[in-house]
Design an enzyme around this catalytic site. Structure first.
Site, short mmCIF file in Angstrom:
data_model
loop_
_atom_site.label_atom_id
_atom_site.label_comp_id
_atom_site.label_asym_id
_atom_site.label_seq_id
_atom_site.Cartn_x
_atom_site.Cartn_y
_atom_site.Cartn_z
CD GLU B 60 16.46 73.56 -23.51
OE1 GLU B 60 17.08 74.32 -22.74
OE2 GLU B 60 16.90 73.22 -24.62
CG HIS B 127 22.28 64.28 -28.24
ND1 HIS B 127 23.40 64.57 -27.50
CD2 HIS B 127 21.86 65.45 -28.76
CE1 HIS B 127 23.65 65.87 -27.59
NE2 HIS B 127 22.74 66.43 -28.34
#
Ligand SMILES: Cc1ncc(C[n+]2csc(CCOP(=O)(O)OP(=O)(O)O)c2C)c(N)n1
Ligand SMILES: [Mg+2]
Lengths: 406, 324
Positions: B60, B127
């Site tokens: 990321e 999530h």
């Protein structure tokens, strides 16, 4: 220290210009220390004493249009890339005339339009992915540029360094990373960063080319940097250059560096990069006393003028603090296309969305090649990435420099 | 034109912007050959090729970092976080490199970071998060979080064309659950403008993202009871549309803020401060909030349902406030 590379490696003009930058880097550093002691600098002062050859030699290998992202010790790289001593002085003195108008200090500045310099942030390692993006964008736009950035021995321990190197490697981005191993990260010696003799060995993990070079040998640094820049520009992927040198002062002016063994300073003092380059110029008769004196006089003149400029510069008006958080129509950067855009637009851009998988991960070499899919009908860039072979072109140039033919 | 889901609206925005401008390109994990974990980028590699739809390593920081570098040369990269929770891995790159770039040295960073956020799908602690407030607290960023397919498309286009970094939160619960007809012509929704989804005179419910739908459901119920709630969808969290909030409170004199984000440090606190600063005299009751609990997002359905706000809880709080 008799590296004796073929003198024709440098033209007379280059040899003198390099000396100008080396000496300017050193003199500017000395001047900044004086300013610090006179309390004219706001905040800390980070030195580059002993590291000039690495900064100057690597940046000197670049061509017009290439991009750099220096760290705060890379004053020499900024000078080579076109910034003036006054830019660095006004930054350290927090004046409104500085490149950041006093918004930031030290060598935390840059410019997208003319100099192509990306400002660092303090968080080490972050420049590697950013410069990977610069390199990828240059390729995307067809510009044939190389991006270069620097990282300390300590900075290589960050996750950002790893992510950036790895991404650059899989993308085969035209990126040159100069790993400046100056033996210390603040008070921490290199052996506490990683148990490696040569930090260039980190390149193996990324499957990229690397070099180790004596960072105090300007000519060797330049030679290796030129080779690395050429290789990156030709599309062979990123290159990691480890330059070994020594941080000859504390981390910053506040730090007396008592943790460094005195003999270590002495060892490296005897290998001072500026004296070594002077010897080189003498040895190869690349200059005379008159030329040397002229360079010294020029530097003295320029530094005096820039100092006057800096000292007469006002601090920024307080309300400037409120401005510039967002870009509202200002500074729009237009992409400079050097390739036909239609290559990137449908229908030309269209590809078969399939991977090319070589040998299915089999351990036996040469297994199952017949079952490979054909390569995607992608661009030249992507096929280069997909079919990148593992080149280990690691070479070492350690002191005394090898006499390897160019 | 058939109705378009929230997810397809996002894909349409990407395709149309990439068709319009070759400087727009995508980076992310599994976005190319696979088409993205939620298929937001399905078919885009095929259309735009390897250079414009870049499958990245699981990095990321490298994704956002490379996007920044690309933007410095005039490109307009859109970076996908496979789930927005992973944005935490690149927090430094966003808050220090991206957000401060223009202020410190005048270098704009026209990038978009987008990804699926929010709960209600039993995705558990990693999530389901709503990490928008970390970034709303970061000057230099823009943060948008659409609630409808129309807004998702229009705001994503605005985000791509904006000269500043925009964090684009997509509510994954809405991806395939809502659809609407979209205009055939190119349109954008301006960043920084809230919208009144339902007018009402008795109280204002200020909310965003999936909670817009829960709030509208609550408002329906309240209407049957004779309470007219106004529902304001913020759409953009940074910069906040102060005027629309203040105007609504001036009309209704009562404010309930609803968000799926956890309670402490959620945007309700900021809005409450704003309203007491600017419209204290207009208030006829305390500012109330309905939010998630101050816990990580729990996994098991009864736990998650207990954690999340819902229409019934919103209606209950609204009733209370209306009676005040
Ligand atoms: C990620 C990060 N953590 C901590 C710091 C604080 N810090 C600034 S410089 C420095 C030492 C850096 O050492 P090195 O990378 O070897 O560079 P050098 O100072 O030797 O040039 C540290 C720890 C930082 N800048 N970035
Ligand atoms: Mg170091």
């Amino acid at each position: 220290m008799k590296s004796d590379p073929a003198p024709q490696e440098l033209t007379h003009e280059e040899a003198l210009e390099l000396y100008y930058y080396m000496r300017l880097n050193r003199s500017l550093d000395e001047l900044l220390v004086r300013l610090f002691r006179q309390n004219k600098i706001v905040g800390g002062l980070y030195g580059s004493l002993g590291q000039e050859a690495t900064s100057v030699g690597t940046a000197y290998a670049l061509a017009e249009g290439d991009w750099i992202a220096p760290l705060i010790r890379n004053v020499g790289s900024l000078l080579v890339h076109g910034y003036k001593p006054r830019d660095i002085m006004t930054q350290y003195m927090a004046r409104v005339t500085s490149p950041t108008q006093g918004k930031d200090g030290t060598c935390h500045f840059g410019d997208l339009k003319t100099h192509h310099v990306v400002s660092p942030i303090s968080m080490l390692g972050d420049l590697i992915p950013v410069m990977t993006g610069v390199a990828m964008a240059g390729r995307y736009l067809g510009q044939k540029i190389v991006a270069m950035t620097w990282i300390g021995d300590g900075g290589t321990s960050t996750g950002a360094f790893h992510e950036g190197m790895n991404f650059a490697a899989v993308q085969r981005a035209p990126l040159v990373v100069v790993l400046e191993n100056n033996q210390w990260a603040y008070s921490t010696p290199v052996n506490r960063q990683a148990p490696l003799r040569d930090f260039a060995d980190r390149a193996r993990a990324y499957g990229i080319t690397s070099y180790t070079v004596d960072g105090n040998d300007l000519v060797a640094v330049l030679r290796i940097a030129r080779e690395a820049v050429d290789s990156a520009r030709q599309g062979h992927g990123p290159v990691l250059i480890e330059a070994k040198n020594m941080r000859m002062l504390g981390h910053a002016q506040h730090d007396p560096a008592e943790y460094v063994p005195r003999e270590m300073f002495e060892y490296w003092k005897a290998r001072d990069p500026l004296s070594r380059y002077e010897n080189y110029l003498n040895q190869h008769k690349l200059w005379d006393e008159k030329e040397k004196a002229a360079i010294h006089a020029r530097i003295e003149r320029e530094l005096a003028a820039d100092l006057e400029f800096a000292e007469n510069s006002p601090f920024p008006p307080p309300e400037l603090a409120e401005e510039g958080v967002y870009c509202n129509g200002c500074h729009i950067i237009e992409a400079q296309w050097r390739r036909p855009k239609d290559e990137l637009m449908p229908p030309k851009s269209s590809v078969k969305p399939e991977w090319t998988i070589e040998n299915f991960g089999a351990m036996e070499t040469g297994a199952a090649p017949a079952a490979d899919r054909t390569q995607p009908q992608g661009s030249a860039v992507e096929s280069a990435i997909v079919h990148a072979t593992h080149t280990d072109r690691k070479r070492k140039i350690t002191a005394p420099a090898s006499r390897r033919a160019r | 034109m058939p109705p378009v889901t929230y997810l397809d609206a996002i894909r349409q925005a990407l395709v149309e912007e990439m068709d319009r401008d070759p400087a727009v390109l995508l980076m992310g994990e599994d976005i190319g050959v696979y088409g993205g974990a939620f298929k937001a980028t399905a078919g885009l590699l095929e259309r735009f090729g390897w250079e414009r739809v870049i499958d990245t390593p699981i990095s990321e920081t490298a994704i956002v970092g490379a996007a920044v570098g690309m933007s410095y040369l005039g490109l307009r990269p859109v970076a996908e976080m496979q789930f927005i929770d992973f944005i935490a891995c690149t927090f430094n790159q966003i808050t220090n490199f991206v957000a401060k770039s223009h202020y410190r040295w005048g270098a704009p960073v026209p990038i978009v970071i987008r990804g699926p956020a929010g709960g209600g799908v039993h995705g558990s602690a990693f999530h389901s998060a709503n990490p928008e407030m970390y970034f709303v607290h970061t000057p230099g960023l823009k943060v948008v979080y659409p609630a409808t397919a129309y807004d998702a498309k229009g705001l994503l286009k605005s985000a791509i064309r904006d000269n500043n970094p925009v964090l684009f939160f997509e509510h994954k619960f809405l991806y395939r659950r809502i659809k609407e007809e979209l205009p055939e012509k190119d349109y954008t929704v301006p960043i920084g403008q809230a919208i009144v989804r339902r007018p009402g005179r008795d109280l204002s419910i200020v909310t965003y993202a999936a909670m817009v739908h829960a709030s509208l459901e609550a408002a329906e119920q309240l209407a049957r009871e004779g309470i007219e709630a106004e529902v304001v969808d913020l759409r953009t969290l940074l910069p906040l549309d102060r005027e629309t909030i203040i105007e609504s409170v001036r009309r209704t004199s009562k404010l309930l803020v609803v968000h799926e984000d956890t309670r402490t440090g959620g945007i309700a606190g900021e809005i409450a401060a704003l309203v007491t600063e600017s419209a204290f005299e207009d208030l006829d009751g305390p500012i109330r909030r309905v939010t998630s609990l101050d816990t990580p997002v729990p996994f098991s359905p009864p736990l998650e349902e207990h954690f999340l706000p819902n229409a019934a809880r919103i209606a209950e709080a609204a009733r209370d406030l209306a009676r005040y």
